[in-house]
Design a protein around this motif. Sequence first.
Motif, mmCIF file in Angstrom:
data_model
loop_
_atom_site.group_PDB
_atom_site.id
_atom_site.type_symbol
_atom_site.label_atom_id
_atom_site.label_comp_id
_atom_site.label_asym_id
_atom_site.label_seq_id
_atom_site.Cartn_x
_atom_site.Cartn_y
_atom_site.Cartn_z
ATOM 1 N N GLU A 64 0.825 -1.213 0.000
ATOM 2 C CA GLU A 64 0.000 0.000 0.000
ATOM 3 C C GLU A 64 0.857 1.261 0.000
ATOM 4 O O GLU A 64 0.458 2.282 -0.558
ATOM 5 C CB GLU A 64 -0.939 0.007 1.213
ATOM 6 N N ALA A 65 2.033 1.207 0.604
ATOM 7 C CA ALA A 65 2.905 2.375 0.705
ATOM 8 C C ALA A 65 3.833 2.550 -0.502
ATOM 9 O O ALA A 65 4.305 3.660 -0.749
ATOM 10 C CB ALA A 65 3.751 2.287 1.980
ATOM 11 N N CYS A 66 4.073 1.489 -1.236
ATOM 12 C CA CYS A 66 5.069 1.509 -2.318
ATOM 13 C C CYS A 66 4.702 2.525 -3.405
ATOM 14 O O CYS A 66 3.642 2.447 -4.017
ATOM 15 C CB CYS A 66 5.194 0.112 -2.924
ATOM 16 N N PHE A 67 5.603 3.465 -3.646
ATOM 17 C CA PHE A 67 5.379 4.504 -4.654
ATOM 18 C C PHE A 67 5.197 3.903 -6.045
ATOM 19 O O PHE A 67 4.388 4.389 -6.836
ATOM 20 C CB PHE A 67 6.565 5.481 -4.713
ATOM 21 N N ILE A 68 5.972 2.879 -6.351
ATOM 22 C CA ILE A 68 5.914 2.282 -7.687
ATOM 23 C C ILE A 68 4.601 1.528 -7.867
ATOM 24 O O ILE A 68 3.925 1.674 -8.886
ATOM 25 C CB ILE A 68 7.128 1.362 -7.948
ATOM 26 N N ALA A 69 4.212 0.747 -6.864
ATOM 27 C CA ALA A 69 2.937 0.028 -6.947
ATOM 28 C C ALA A 69 1.777 1.000 -7.109
ATOM 29 O O ALA A 69 0.808 0.716 -7.817
ATOM 30 C CB ALA A 69 2.733 -0.839 -5.708
ATOM 31 N N ASN A 70 1.887 2.158 -6.479
ATOM 32 C CA ASN A 70 0.842 3.174 -6.591
ATOM 33 C C ASN A 70 0.891 3.911 -7.925
ATOM 34 O O ASN A 70 0.003 4.709 -8.212
ATOM 35 C CB ASN A 70 0.952 4.180 -5.440
#
Length: 154
Positions: free
Chosen positions: A137-143
């Motif tokens: 949820e925190a990962c910049f890339i996943a977001n």
Amino acid sequence: MAHTYTAETIWERGDQVFSDNLYCRKHALRFDGGIAVVGSSSPLVVPVPLSEPNAVDPEELLVSAISSCHMLWFLSIAVRNGFIVDAYHDHAVGTMTLNGRRKLWVSSVLLSPKVVFSGARAPNEERLKEMHHEAHEACFIANSVKTDIQVQPQ
């Protein structure tokens, strides 16, 4: 708050003929920290010798970026919760398929991190899954991507 990240992609034709579409896709990738790696198209997409099989391709870079971002957040969460991580090894796999517009895309990435803990305590299986969920949820890339990202702790 805005952050800026830079990367250089450098390709030169040299003495290759370009108009025949038989040029080598090998190029240099240079990052703001000073490191440079050899990049290329994937040999799964453009056959060797037009691709460099010993280079990193964009699809691998995307999978690696997702995996690395997840790990960095996971380590941060672990230390905040008082856990000692000795090792983290993820064998991430990206899958490229056709989308609804019949265009190839990296549709899914499976992260399979194996984390080794030491010290007085380690998270139980449920807490470990929660920590991976928090990291995702925190990962910049996943977001930043539409790719379906699954995490299966080992």
